[in-house]
Design an enzyme around this catalytic site. Structure first.
Site, short mmCIF file in Angstrom:
data_model
loop_
_atom_site.label_atom_id
_atom_site.label_comp_id
_atom_site.label_asym_id
_atom_site.label_seq_id
_atom_site.Cartn_x
_atom_site.Cartn_y
_atom_site.Cartn_z
N GLU A 16 37.59 45.12 43.00
CA GLU A 16 37.81 44.79 44.41
C GLU A 16 38.48 45.94 45.15
OE1 GLU A 16 40.47 41.95 47.22
OE2 GLU A 16 39.87 41.04 45.32
N SER B 223 38.42 31.67 38.40
CA SER B 223 37.07 31.89 37.88
C SER B 223 36.82 31.11 36.59
CB SER B 223 36.82 33.38 37.66
OG SER B 223 37.91 33.99 37.02
#
Length: 332
Positions: A139, A280
């Site tokens: 990211e 996740s």
């Protein structure tokens, strides 16, 4: 009258607390469904740059269905279909994909895309941008790639003394979406001390799911002898949950990918076990941990609700378009 018998920890009342919310967030759900739908629509193989989300069980499951995970675009055959992961990519990666004539499906979380837009806006206004995050995380690489000449990484308050900017009155900060809220505020405070005119992002960069999962852990940590976080080691938000749990008063906290990684010694003398999972993590892995605890004499889990989540993101537009065309063709 005699004293009541003292119960040993094994005999004393045990409890299992389950943090809510936990597990899948809207961005992860969207990314995983994107790969599943792409496999259904185009057939295997569908290539995915980097892990679609940071969970080894999710990745293994998608691999078994025909997804091929690669580190770089160069590994994808010319003209093939590639999905960009939830963590986002830099403009350079988009360019590489175009050069190889790849069909791209961008599963970047919309809340990461928001940070990319903020980076571009601050850069176009010629600000020096301090990006708070972890070096090497996908990211961070994607966001930094939006304006590499304007962005420098700050990992902790310890880095602040070494920051060099062109104009102290034109400095802004952004952050990775999955950081510890408290640690990030600490780093921002240290930056602001050096640069009092520091400009904030228009809205929180740390996403709603990260904040909610940390808040849920804070609520249950204090009364916990042990707090188990289900999540993979490369999942930033899962690793942060262990840190938050210990800071909030849990006597012990560990991260496991699944129940097979629990060390039975952790349960010695433990009455209250709390369980949560990163953004996740499929719920089946949490259920596996609860089953492990049940086998060892712990009762059914009691959910502790600290926030409600109802956010849903639509699938990437390029995938929606192809799905619609396939449905129309099937109707004839």
């Amino acid at each position: 009258m005699g004293m009541p018998p003292v119960l040993s920890p094994d005999e004393a009342e045990k409890a299992v607390l389950l943090a809510a919310p936990r597990g899948y967030c809207a961005g992860v759900d969207r990314a995983v469904v994107t790969v599943e739908q792409a496999l259904d629509l185009y057939g295997a193989p569908v290539y995915v740059r980097k892990q679609i989300v940071h969970n080894k069980h999710v990745v293994a499951d998608l691999e078994s269905r025909g997804a091929v995970f690669v580190e770089e675009i160069a590994e994808v055959p010319t003209g093939a279909t590639v999905v960009f992961s939830a963590h986002g990519v830099s403009p350079e990666v988009h360019q590489q994909a175009a050069e190889r004539e790849l069909k791209t499906i961008d599963a970047t979380c919309p809340l990461v895309t928001k940070v990319h837009h903020e980076a571009k806006r601050f850069a176009s206004d010629d600000y020096d941008i301090l990006l708070i995050g972890h070096e090497g995380h996908e990211e961070v690489e994607g966001t930094a790639g939006e304006a590499p000449e304007h962005i420098q990484l700050v990992q902790s308050p310890a880095d602040v003394a070494n920051i060099e900017v062109r104009d102290p009155s034109r400095v802004a900060w952004l952050s990775q979406t999955t950081l510890s809220v408290d640690e990030t505020l600490e780093t921002v405070a240290a930056i602001r001390e050096r640069f009092p005119e520091l400009l904030d992002p228009p809205s929180d960069d740390i996403c709603y799911a990260t904040q909610n999962r940390q808040l849920a852990v804070k609520e249950i940590a204090q009364g916990s002898d042990l707090l188990i976080v289900v999540g993979s080691g490369n999942s930033s938000n899962s690793v942060r949950l262990v840190e938050v749990a210990l800071e909030a008063g849990a006597k012990a906290s560990y991260r496991v990918d699944d129940a097979s990684e629990i060390d039975e010694a952790w349960l010695e003398g433990v009455r209250t076990v709390s369980v949560t999972s990163g953004a996740s993590v499929p719920e089946a892995l949490v259920e596996g941990v609860l089953a492990y605890l049940a086998e060892r004499g712990y009762p059914d889990a009691k959910a502790v609700h600290s926030a409600e989540e109802s956010l849903i993101f639509s699938l990437p537009k390029e995938l929606r378009r192809d799905m619609k065309a396939a449905q129309a063709a099937a109707r004839g």
